[in-house]
Motif scaffolding. Structure first.
Motif, PDB file in Angstrom:
ATOM      1  N   CYS A  23      32.763 -38.886  24.999  1.00  0.00           N
ATOM      2  CA  CYS A  23      33.817 -37.886  25.081  1.00  0.00           C
ATOM      3  C   CYS A  23      33.257 -36.583  25.645  1.00  0.00           C
ATOM      4  N   ASN A  24      33.964 -36.024  26.602  1.00  0.00           N
ATOM      5  CA  ASN A  24      33.646 -34.691  27.127  1.00  0.00           C
ATOM      6  C   ASN A  24      34.827 -33.779  26.823  1.00  0.00           C
ATOM      7  N   PRO A  25      34.650 -32.764  25.980  1.00  0.00           N
ATOM      8  CA  PRO A  25      35.790 -31.929  25.577  1.00  0.00           C
ATOM      9  C   PRO A  25      36.194 -30.951  26.673  1.00  0.00           C
ATOM     10  N   ILE A  26      37.277 -30.261  26.442  1.00  0.00           N
ATOM     11  CA  ILE A  26      37.722 -29.204  27.349  1.00  0.00           C
ATOM     12  C   ILE A  26      36.658 -28.100  27.361  1.00  0.00           C
ATOM     13  N   SER A  27      36.375 -27.599  28.551  1.00  0.00           N
ATOM     14  CA  SER A  27      35.353 -26.569  28.703  1.00  0.00           C
ATOM     15  C   SER A  27      35.652 -25.372  27.797  1.00  0.00           C
ATOM     16  N   GLY A  28      34.627 -24.974  27.041  1.00  0.00           N
ATOM     17  CA  GLY A  28      34.786 -23.825  26.152  1.00  0.00           C
ATOM     18  C   GLY A  28      35.214 -24.173  24.745  1.00  0.00           C
ATOM     19  N   HIS A  29      35.616 -25.431  24.530  1.00  0.00           N
ATOM     20  CA  HIS A  29      36.012 -25.850  23.183  1.00  0.00           C
ATOM     21  C   HIS A  29      34.778 -26.220  22.374  1.00  0.00           C
ATOM     22  N   ASN A  30      34.603 -25.561  21.212  1.00  0.00           N
ATOM     23  CA  ASN A  30      33.410 -25.848  20.425  1.00  0.00           C
ATOM     24  C   ASN A  30      33.654 -26.848  19.298  1.00  0.00           C
ATOM     25  N   THR A  31      34.914 -27.097  18.971  1.00  0.00           N
ATOM     26  CA  THR A  31      35.180 -28.110  17.951  1.00  0.00           C
ATOM     27  C   THR A  31      35.565 -29.423  18.632  1.00  0.00           C
ATOM     28  N   LEU A  32      35.098 -30.516  18.043  1.00  0.00           N
ATOM     29  CA  LEU A  32      35.358 -31.843  18.606  1.00  0.00           C
ATOM     30  C   LEU A  32      35.644 -32.791  17.459  1.00  0.00           C
ATOM     31  N   TYR A  33      36.606 -33.647  17.664  1.00  0.00           N
ATOM     32  CA  TYR A  33      37.051 -34.588  16.648  1.00  0.00           C
ATOM     33  C   TYR A  33      37.060 -36.004  17.222  1.00  0.00           C
ATOM     34  N   TRP A  34      36.682 -36.962  16.399  1.00  0.00           N
ATOM     35  CA  TRP A  34      36.886 -38.374  16.707  1.00  0.00           C
ATOM     36  C   TRP A  34      37.913 -38.929  15.719  1.00  0.00           C
ATOM     37  N   TYR A  35      38.909 -39.638  16.271  1.00  0.00           N
ATOM     38  CA  TYR A  35      39.945 -40.256  15.467  1.00  0.00           C
ATOM     39  C   TYR A  35      40.000 -41.750  15.793  1.00  0.00           C
ATOM     40  N   ASP A  86      37.704 -53.529  13.592  1.00  0.00           N
ATOM     41  CA  ASP A  86      37.468 -52.279  14.324  1.00  0.00           C
ATOM     42  C   ASP A  86      38.340 -52.169  15.567  1.00  0.00           C
ATOM     43  N   SER A  87      39.057 -53.222  15.896  1.00  0.00           N
ATOM     44  CA  SER A  87      39.948 -53.164  17.053  1.00  0.00           C
ATOM     45  C   SER A  87      40.997 -52.082  16.829  1.00  0.00           C
ATOM     46  N   ALA A  88      41.032 -51.113  17.732  1.00  0.00           N
ATOM     47  CA  ALA A  88      41.898 -49.941  17.580  1.00  0.00           C
ATOM     48  C   ALA A  88      41.719 -49.078  18.817  1.00  0.00           C
ATOM     49  N   VAL A  89      42.428 -47.962  18.834  1.00  0.00           N
ATOM     50  CA  VAL A  89      42.201 -46.953  19.864  1.00  0.00           C
ATOM     51  C   VAL A  89      41.381 -45.827  19.248  1.00  0.00           C
ATOM     52  N   TYR A  90      40.320 -45.447  19.936  1.00  0.00           N
ATOM     53  CA  TYR A  90      39.455 -44.362  19.470  1.00  0.00           C
ATOM     54  C   TYR A  90      39.740 -43.122  20.320  1.00  0.00           C
ATOM     55  N   LEU A  91      40.182 -42.090  19.647  1.00  0.00           N
ATOM     56  CA  LEU A  91      40.618 -40.865  20.308  1.00  0.00           C
ATOM     57  C   LEU A  91      39.640 -39.728  20.055  1.00  0.00           C
ATOM     58  N   CYS A  92      39.427 -38.945  21.060  1.00  0.00           N
ATOM     59  CA  CYS A  92      38.628 -37.729  20.940  1.00  0.00           C
ATOM     60  C   CYS A  92      39.553 -36.538  21.161  1.00  0.00           C
ATOM     61  N   ALA A  93      39.361 -35.481  20.398  1.00  0.00           N
ATOM     62  CA  ALA A  93      40.145 -34.266  20.564  1.00  0.00           C
ATOM     63  C   ALA A  93      39.214 -33.065  20.517  1.00  0.00           C
ATOM     64  N   SER A  94      39.638 -31.961  21.102  1.00  0.00           N
ATOM     65  CA  SER A  94      38.821 -30.745  21.049  1.00  0.00           C
ATOM     66  C   SER A  94      39.694 -29.528  20.790  1.00  0.00           C
ATOM     67  N   GLY A  95      39.040 -28.470  20.358  1.00  0.00           N
ATOM     68  CA  GLY A  95      39.721 -27.219  20.058  1.00  0.00           C
ATOM     69  C   GLY A  95      38.705 -26.108  19.921  1.00  0.00           C
ATOM     70  N   THR A  96      39.146 -24.977  19.412  1.00  0.00           N
ATOM     71  CA  THR A  96      38.251 -23.841  19.212  1.00  0.00           C
ATOM     72  C   THR A  96      38.295 -23.393  17.762  1.00  0.00           C
ATOM     73  N   SER A  97      37.176 -22.936  17.255  1.00  0.00           N
ATOM     74  CA  SER A  97      37.095 -22.486  15.864  1.00  0.00           C
ATOM     75  C   SER A  97      38.109 -21.384  15.605  1.00  0.00           C
ATOM     76  N   GLY A  98      38.778 -21.472  14.471  1.00  0.00           N
ATOM     77  CA  GLY A  98      39.746 -20.452  14.111  1.00  0.00           C
ATOM     78  C   GLY A  98      41.126 -20.687  14.692  1.00  0.00           C
ATOM     79  N   ASN A  99      41.232 -21.595  15.656  1.00  0.00           N
ATOM     80  CA  ASN A  99      42.525 -21.986  16.225  1.00  0.00           C
ATOM     81  C   ASN A  99      42.713 -23.454  15.905  1.00  0.00           C
ATOM     82  N   TYR A 100      43.723 -23.770  15.166  1.00  0.00           N
ATOM     83  CA  TYR A 100      43.861 -25.133  14.670  1.00  0.00           C
ATOM     84  C   TYR A 100      44.430 -26.114  15.688  1.00  0.00           C
ATOM     85  N   GLU A 101      44.820 -25.637  16.858  1.00  0.00           N
ATOM     86  CA  GLU A 101      45.426 -26.532  17.833  1.00  0.00           C
ATOM     87  C   GLU A 101      44.391 -27.495  18.394  1.00  0.00           C
ATOM     88  N   GLN A 102      44.762 -28.773  18.511  1.00  0.00           N
ATOM     89  CA  GLN A 102      43.866 -29.801  19.028  1.00  0.00           C
ATOM     90  C   GLN A 102      44.467 -30.440  20.280  1.00  0.00           C
TER      91      GLN A 102
END
Lengths: 113, 107
Positions: A23-35, A86-102
């Protein structure tokens, strides 16, 4: 602005084999999530990073799953060995600290046979 | 933890119709997001709306935080609006998801 990038988009493996997702997050996003998302359900959090630190990995099955984000940018999620469930879709998300939007990537659809 | 309920679970409409999707949540929240998951699985951010009203083209959303619900309005539906609409709220830095509303727009 480029969105979250994930690869591969699809992966088929036999059970007991290892697999890795990138996963490569959006440039400048320091938070990263795996779902993980099963069909017909909402995503379930596996791990959350702030920069290179895993701040919440309580829902990561650590016997077979591992993740890393060595330089605080790209991240890799690994499963070894894979099981049929384990068959499923694995999602990556990104955001910024202090902003809860993903923001989500397109996901990797894993099929374990 | 916070409970999130979405209604209706399924909705079938003709192209051009309007619709209202509802999201109820059990406690106060810092973040509420609406997503559209298209038939190819991509989750698309629609709105970040912990309170108030926002509009984006044919879509709009309203969150009444004091009454713990949010509404997503889709006007003049198009076939490309088909998919699953999720509401998600933040609790302890993770998103708690509703079960989604599956929307089918028939041509």
């Amino acid at each position: 602005e480029a969105g979250v990038v994930q690869s591969p988009r699809y992966k088929i493996i036999e059970k007991k084999q290892p697999v890795a997702f990138w996963c490569n997050p959006i440039s400048g996003h320091n938070t990263l999530y795996w779902y993980l998302q099963n069909l017909g359900q909402g995503p379930e959090l596996l791990i959350r990073y702030e920069n290179e630190e895993a701040v919440d990995d309580s829902q990561l099955p650590k016997d077979r799953f591992s993740a890393e984000r060595l330089k605080g940018v790209d991240s890799t999620l690994k499963i070894q060995p894979a099981e049929l469930g384990d068959s499923a879709v694995y999602l990556c998300a990104s955001g910024t600290s202090g902003n809860y939007e993903q923001y989500f990537g397109p996901g990797t659809r894993l099929t374990v046979t | 933890g916070i409970q999130v309920e979405q209604s209706p679970p399924d909705l079938i409409l003709q192209e051009g119709a309007n619709s209202t999707l509802r999201c109820n949540f059990s406690d106060s929240v810092n973040n509420l997001q609406w997503f559209h998951q298209n038939p190819w699985g991509q989750l698309i951010n629609l709105f970040y709306i912990p309170s108030g009203t926002k509009q984006n083209g044919r879509l709009s959303a309203t969150t009444v935080a004091t009454e713990r619900y949010s509404l997503l309005y889709i006007s003049s539906s198009q076939t490309t609006d088909s998919g699953v609409y999720f509401c998600a709220v933040e609790e302890n830095y993770q998103l708690i998801w509703g079960a989604g509303t599956k929307l089918i727009i028939k041509p």
